[in-house]
Design an enzyme around this catalytic site. Structure first.
Site, PDB file in Angstrom:
ATOM      1  N   CYS A   1       7.140  15.037  17.458  1.00 18.64           N
ATOM      2  CA  CYS A   1       6.173  15.602  18.394  1.00 18.64           C
ATOM      3  C   CYS A   1       5.809  16.984  17.863  1.00 18.64           C
ATOM      4  CB  CYS A   1       6.782  15.791  19.783  1.00 18.64           C
ATOM      5  SG  CYS A   1       7.406  14.278  20.507  1.00 18.64           S
TER       6      CYS A   1
ATOM      7  N   ARG B   1       1.056  15.191  14.498  1.00 23.82           N
ATOM      8  CA  ARG B   1       2.476  14.927  14.788  1.00 23.82           C
ATOM      9  C   ARG B   1       2.651  14.025  16.020  1.00 23.82           C
ATOM     10  NH1 ARG B   1       6.033  18.174  12.232  1.00 23.82           N
ATOM     11  NH2 ARG B   1       7.613  17.732  13.800  1.00 23.82           N
TER      12      ARG B   1
ATOM     13  N   TRP C   1       4.701  12.236  20.643  1.00 22.54           N
ATOM     14  CA  TRP C   1       4.784  10.939  19.975  1.00 22.54           C
ATOM     15  C   TRP C   1       6.042  10.312  20.565  1.00 22.54           C
ATOM     16  CZ3 TRP C   1       1.818   8.006  16.923  1.00 22.54           C
ATOM     17  CH2 TRP C   1       2.423   6.942  16.266  1.00 22.54           C
TER      18      TRP C   1
ATOM     19  N   ASN D   1      10.983  18.453  20.784  1.00 18.48           N
ATOM     20  CA  ASN D   1      10.699  17.491  19.715  1.00 18.48           C
ATOM     21  C   ASN D   1      12.047  17.023  19.204  1.00 18.48           C
ATOM     22  OD1 ASN D   1       9.868  16.201  17.318  1.00 18.48           O
ATOM     23  ND2 ASN D   1       9.918  18.134  16.195  1.00 18.48           N
ATOM     24  N   GLY D   2      12.269  15.710  19.130  1.00 23.80           N
ATOM     25  CA  GLY D   2      13.538  15.208  18.607  1.00 23.80           C
ATOM     26  C   GLY D   2      14.203  14.267  19.587  1.00 23.80           C
TER      27      GLY D   2
ATOM     28  N   GLU E   1       5.442  -5.567  -2.639  1.00 21.70           N
ATOM     29  CA  GLU E   1       4.989  -4.299  -2.049  1.00 21.70           C
ATOM     30  C   GLU E   1       4.472  -3.349  -3.140  1.00 21.70           C
ATOM     31  OE1 GLU E   1       4.149  -3.321   0.692  1.00 21.70           O
ATOM     32  OE2 GLU E   1       4.260  -1.139   0.675  1.00 21.70           O
TER      33      GLU E   1
ATOM     34  N   LYS F   1       0.700  -1.857  -3.172  1.00 21.51           N
ATOM     35  CA  LYS F   1       0.412  -0.422  -3.189  1.00 21.51           C
ATOM     36  C   LYS F   1      -0.504  -0.074  -4.365  1.00 21.51           C
ATOM     37  CE  LYS F   1       2.116   1.249   0.358  1.00 21.51           C
ATOM     38  NZ  LYS F   1       1.661  -0.007   0.935  1.00 21.51           N
TER      39      LYS F   1
ATOM     40  N   GLU G   1      -4.153  -1.435  -3.686  1.00 22.19           N
ATOM     41  CA  GLU G   1      -4.911  -0.818  -2.590  1.00 22.19           C
ATOM     42  C   GLU G   1      -5.246   0.646  -2.871  1.00 22.19           C
ATOM     43  OE1 GLU G   1      -3.034  -0.426   1.270  1.00 22.19           O
ATOM     44  OE2 GLU G   1      -1.067  -0.252   0.369  1.00 22.19           O
TER      45      GLU G   1
ATOM     46  N   HIS H   1       6.016 -20.400 -14.852  1.00 18.84           N
ATOM     47  CA  HIS H   1       5.322 -21.545 -14.255  1.00 18.84           C
ATOM     48  C   HIS H   1       3.813 -21.301 -14.190  1.00 18.84           C
ATOM     49  CE1 HIS H   1       9.088 -23.493 -13.291  1.00 18.84           C
ATOM     50  NE2 HIS H   1       9.532 -22.310 -12.886  1.00 18.84           N
TER      51      HIS H   1
ATOM     52  N   LYS I   1      -6.590   2.070   8.868  1.00 15.57           N
ATOM     53  CA  LYS I   1      -5.167   2.244   9.190  1.00 15.57           C
ATOM     54  C   LYS I   1      -4.680   1.164  10.132  1.00 15.57           C
ATOM     55  CE  LYS I   1      -1.213   4.188   9.012  1.00 15.57           C
ATOM     56  NZ  LYS I   1      -0.445   3.748   7.830  1.00 15.57           N
TER      57      LYS I   1
HETATM   58  C1  F6R Z   1      -0.608  -1.437   3.322  1.00 16.08           C
HETATM   59  C2  F6R Z   1      -0.812  -1.411   4.750  1.00 16.08           C
HETATM   60  C3  F6R Z   1      -1.161  -2.683   5.439  1.00 16.08           C
HETATM   61  C4  F6R Z   1      -0.410  -2.774   6.781  1.00 16.08           C
HETATM   62  C5  F6R Z   1      -0.915  -3.995   7.563  1.00 16.08           C
HETATM   63  C6  F6R Z   1      -0.126  -4.203   8.839  1.00 16.08           C
HETATM   64  O1  F6R Z   1      -0.284  -0.180   2.817  1.00 16.08           O
HETATM   65  O2  F6R Z   1      -0.728  -0.385   5.361  1.00 16.08           O
HETATM   66  O3  F6R Z   1      -0.886  -3.785   4.644  1.00 16.08           O
HETATM   67  O4  F6R Z   1       0.950  -2.869   6.522  1.00 16.08           O
HETATM   68  O5  F6R Z   1      -2.267  -3.831   7.872  1.00 16.08           O
HETATM   69  O6  F6R Z   1      -0.221  -3.103   9.669  1.00 16.08           O
HETATM   70  P1  F6R Z   1       0.785  -2.911  10.876  1.00 16.08           P
HETATM   71  O7  F6R Z   1       2.135  -2.701  10.326  1.00 16.08           O
HETATM   72  O8  F6R Z   1       0.254  -1.714  11.616  1.00 16.08           O
HETATM   73  O9  F6R Z   1       0.708  -4.168  11.702  1.00 16.08           O
END
Ligand code: F6R
Length: 608
Positions: free
Chosen positions: A2, A27, A75, A101-102, A484, A488, A491, A507, A603
């Site tokens: 927070c 935050r 948060w 916060n915490g 993963e 990364k 993307e 294969h 996001k």
């Molecule tokens: C990759 C990324 C996405 C999310 C995916 C699921 O860096 O951020 O692949 O992981 O869109 O998002 P959440 O976890 O919010 O359901």
């Protein structure tokens, strides 16, 4: 996570406090509040939602003339985002107000004790417990500084707090323990805040408070002392050179880099309150009322699905629960969802709003399954609709690419494996204690290693930046990490990358290998090492270059070795993860890509 601020000065406090909160909104942004003392009584204004909701409420009231005040942007960690849980919280006698916060780990014990003494609680927060504990201490200790210190020494956990008393309208108190708190030293005005950008337009002079320190602040003075014995502290006033934007990123170039470097803290915060005092067991009260699942379907998208794939190995190994991991967009449209008795579904989502994951949750519930949610955002749709929710407590993730959230998901999955393993009496006390010891050591190991990992990522990114394709290989739990790593890289840097189970290479995919198609191999010192090693030899025999992440003393035929500390079994995942994240980060940054907001991505994917 927070944001808290305190202000004592010559300006009307509330507008300053609100302006400061805006610069801390990264935050937390699920509720906010402010407090000041007006005509001998507290004036507290709180609102659910973003700061604009609080501003709207304030604009409907007569402006306050108080020149001391404090504020909070929340948060949620305890209790849903709602006005009753928003800070500041008042003590029962309305003489004290607190922002925090915490996490106070022993708040339930303290709450029980206070309730027995007649205290009543209007929220589910640990903060309201703490402010009443201070009131209780103040009852027998007239010096508020001493009462505050006494209460703090009874509270265990991580906190940064700011306290005001109606009897001292021109002062506030603040203290920290394992949560950030910085004092801003101005001219005729002083500040505290969770982060420097809050007060940077007013002053660049700061004192970094240390754990176990508290301070009493007025417009013209501040006195720092130790909570333990109230002895005075020698402090140093430092000058900050960053601008506000750089400061919000904590001096890091991007939020993504900041979030990668936050992982040691994410691990300690995620464990807070979830380990037994003797460090031999795990406490997950959210799961206490439920049977141990006979089978588990883990359903998620993207990075969260990779966390699920990683978690599958550890839950199967430690709790002997059969697991299947499904991509939510596929799962939601399956012809039939078939469940056995006591089979459960675990949906994983950082945002808690991903449309496909939410739809999968609803479908599973409709078909009669009990659904567990693993979310970061408190009060999100998935958190609300799941039958039971566990929170990852990672704090807001600003960068579009998920980094610290995956680390926090892996941690809670590990804790779930230990918890269910213990309930099924499969994991011995010795194994549990050894796993927990390793988990507890991770924050320190990562803290130490992250800077050198970052340096190595820089070197290798420059060396491999010409590549247009990349393979990521791993076996066992490292297969999920390979996926993963590839996600990364593509993307962030827009370089085509595929993650493969190393044994699958021959294969088909191996046909692609040539001198311009490098491979990133995860080869840890475990029983699968000889197998991954032979896959690397196969790549090199086709002129493919290999970067290998491994541990000290492992002999590998790689073009570039990236040595990381040796951490027992699955826990090595927590060390490999930032290696993959940092490599992609550096590639993208070196190639001039928009790291925090890659093209075509959002996001929170709230559409199908
Ligand atoms: C990759 C990324 C996405 C999310 C995916 C699921 O860096 O951020 O692949 O992981 O869109 O998002 P959440 O976890 O919010 O359901």
């Amino acid at each position: 996570m927070c944001g808290i601020v305190g202000y004592a000065g010559h300006r009307p406090a509330i507008p300053v406090v609100v302006e400061e909160l805006h610069r801390l909104e990264y935050r937390g942004y699920d509720s906010a509040g402010v407090a000041c003392v007006q005509q001998g009584a507290f004036r507290v204004v709180r609102a659910q939602g973003k700061l604009s909701a609080l501003e709207q409420l304030l604009s409907e009231q007569a402006p306050s003339t108080a020149t001391t005040g404090m504020g909070h942007t929340r948060w949620a960690t305890h209790g849903a985002p709602a006005v009753r849980n928003a800070h500041p919280h008042l003590s029962n006698d309305a003489s004290l107000a607190l922002v925090h916060n915490g996490i106070i780990e022993n708040y339930l014990e303290i709450k029980k004790d206070l309730a027995a003494r007649g205290y009543v609680f209007h929220s589910e927060t640990d903060t309201e417990v703490l402010v009443n504990l201070i009131q209780e201490c103040h009852r027998t200790e007239p010096d508020l500084r001493k009462a505050f210190a006494r209460a703090l020494s009874m509270a265990h956990g991580a906190y940064a707090v700011c306290l005001m008393s109606k009897d001292e309208p021109d002062a506030f108190y603040a203290a920290r323990m394992s949560a950030p708190l910085i004092l801003g030293v101005g001219t005729g005005e002083n500040f505290v805040a969770s982060d420097i950008p809050a007060f940077l337009p007013y002053t660049r002079k700061v004192v970094f408070l240390e754990d176990g320190e508290m301070v009493r602040v007025t417009s013209s003075s501040f006195a720092i002392s130790r909570v333990q014995d109230l002895s005075p502290v020698d402090y140093r006033v430092e000058t900050i050179e960053w601008d506000v934007q750089a400061a919000q990123k904590g001096g890091y170039r991007h939020f993504m880099l900041k979030e990668i470097f936050e992982q040691p803290k994410v691990l300690s915060d995620g464990m807070a309150g979830r380990l037994l005092e003797d460090a031999k067991g795990v406490r997950l009260p959210e799961l206490d009322g439920l049977p141990v699942p006979s089978r588990l379907s883990i359903v998620a998208c993207g990075t969260s699905a990779h966390a699920g794939m990683w978690g599958r190995h550890i839950i199967e190994a430690l709790a002997e629960i059969p697991i299947q991991v499904e991509i939510a967009s596929e799962y939601r449209y399956k012809e039939k969802l078939l469940f056995q008795p006591d089979e459960m579904v675990l949906v994983i989502s950082q945002s808690g709003e991903t449309a496909d994951t939410l739809a999968a949750l609803r479908r599973a519930k409709e078909c009669g399954a009990k659904v567990l949610g693993l979310c970061n955002v408190v009060g999100s749709s998935i958190a609300r609709e799941a039958d039971c929710v566990l929170y990852t407590q990672a704090g807001p993730e600003i960068s579009v690419a998920s980094t610290k959230a995956m680390c926090s998901q892996m941690l809670v999955l590990t804790l779930m494996a230990l918890y269910w393993g213990e309930r099924k009496q499969i994991v011995s006390e010795a194994t549990r204690a050894a796993c927990i010891e390793t988990l507890l050591s991770l924050p320190q190991i990562l803290e130490k290693e992250l800077p050198s990992m970052h340096a190595q990522a820089k070197v290798l990114a420059r060396k491999y930046a010409q590549a247009r394709n990349f393979f990521y290989l791993g076996r066992g739990h490292c297969y999920a990490l390979a996926l993963e790593g590839a996600l990364k890289l593509k993307e962030l840097s827009y370089i085509h990358a595929e993650g493969y189970a190393a044994g699958e290479m021959k294969h088909g995919p191996i046909a692609l290998i040539d001198s311009a198609f490098p491979t990133f191999a995860i080869c840890l010192a475990d029983e699968l090492l000889p197998k991954v090693k032979s896959n690397m030899v196969e790549v090199q025999a086709r002129q493919g270059k290999v970067i290998a992440v491994t541990t000290p003393g492992v002999d590998l035929p790689a073009d570039d070795l990236w040595i990381v500390p040796d951490v027992p079994s699955f826990m090595s995942g927590f060390i490999v993860l930032p290696v993959l994240q940092l490599f992609s980060y550096e590639m993208a940054d070196y190639l001039g890509k928009d790291v925090d907001q890659p093209r075509n991505l959002a996001k929170s994917v709230t559409v199908e």
